[in-house]
Design an enzyme around this catalytic site. Structure first.
Site, PDB file in Angstrom:
ATOM      1  N   CYS A   1       0.566  -1.267   0.435  1.00  0.00           N
ATOM      2  CA  CYS A   1       0.168  -0.278   0.212  1.00  0.00           C
ATOM      3  C   CYS A   1       1.056   1.372   0.331  1.00  0.00           C
ATOM      4  CB  CYS A   1      -0.692   0.155   1.436  1.00  0.00           C
ATOM      5  SG  CYS A   1      -2.243   1.378   0.852  1.00  0.00           S
TER       6      CYS A   1
ATOM      7  N   HIS B   1      -3.716  -4.940   0.243  1.00  0.00           N
ATOM      8  CA  HIS B   1      -3.724  -5.271   0.739  1.00  0.00           C
ATOM      9  C   HIS B   1      -3.535  -6.669   1.427  1.00  0.00           C
ATOM     10  CE1 HIS B   1      -3.294  -1.241   3.606  1.00  0.00           C
ATOM     11  NE2 HIS B   1      -3.677  -1.207   2.539  1.00  0.00           N
TER      12      HIS B   1
ATOM     13  N   GLU C   1      -2.328  -9.088   2.985  1.00  0.00           N
ATOM     14  CA  GLU C   1      -2.813  -9.410   4.596  1.00  0.00           C
ATOM     15  C   GLU C   1      -4.276  -9.499   4.726  1.00  0.00           C
ATOM     16  OE1 GLU C   1      -2.911  -5.330   5.591  1.00  0.00           O
ATOM     17  OE2 GLU C   1      -1.724  -6.761   4.140  1.00  0.00           O
TER      18      GLU C   1
END
Length: 193
Positions: free
Chosen positions: A77, A175, A177
């Protein structure tokens, strides 16, 4: 394997650490130059505003360290955006790793872009076993235009770089994650490089 998540006060570090733990690895949170230099893999996260994040990097000397790293480095990001030449956000000079300038979405779309989008034109081992048009999660108002270092694309009013790569440096605007099973596979691909 020694995995270091750079901890410079502008990252979503705990969610990344938990995602890595789910893959069976442990990650260290650190801003120590020697520890980062000796890592096998380095993750450079970022959440927040570009100019204040760059100030934090400069204050800790990480702005000169990161471009010299030779192991695989993954910017996420804002981390990816800071690896570019510059950002319109706060008129910020970046690390200059990627040869592109980050710009703001035009008013034709709602900003920030928050939520799920599809990635296409996948061009890297980072996306091994990832299908075209898989969904990934994004939160951002600024983007890197398509360039020679683009290895994945998204479309949101304009086609832009969802991911970049130059040598050992990788960056994802999204992202991983927070991108469910697809994001986990992308993180695992990075850790297996």
């Amino acid at each position: 394997m020694k995995i270091v998540i750079i901890n410079y006060g502008a990252g979503n570090i705990q969610s990344i650490k938990f995602a890595i733990k789910r893959l069976g690895y442990e990650a260290i949170l650190s801003n120590d130059v020697t520890e980062i230099q000796h890592a096998d893999k380095v993750i450079f996260p970022g959440v927040g505003e570009a100019s204040s994040a760059m100030h934090k990097l400069r204050d800790s000397g990480l702005d000169t360290l990161i471009p010299t790293l030779t192991q695989p480095v993954l910017g996420i990001c804002l981390g990816m955006q800071l690896m570019c030449h510059s950002s319109e956000e706060g008129n910020t000079t970046g690390l200059g790793i990627f040869d592109v300038d980050v710009i703001k979405f035009e008013d034709i779309v709602k900003v920030p872009q928050i939520g799920w989008n599809q990635i296409t034109n996948l061009k890297s081992t980072l996306f091994k076993d990832i299908e075209e048009k898989e969904h990934i999660y994004l939160v951002h108002s600024f983007y890197a235009p398509l360039c020679d270092e683009t290895i994945a694309e998204c479309s949101y009013g304009v086609d832009y770089s969802a991911a970049l790569q130059k040598d050992n440096f990788y960056g994802t605007q999204f992202h991983p994650e927070k991108s469910s099973d697809v994001g986990q596979r992308i993180l695992e691909n990075f850790l297996k490089m």
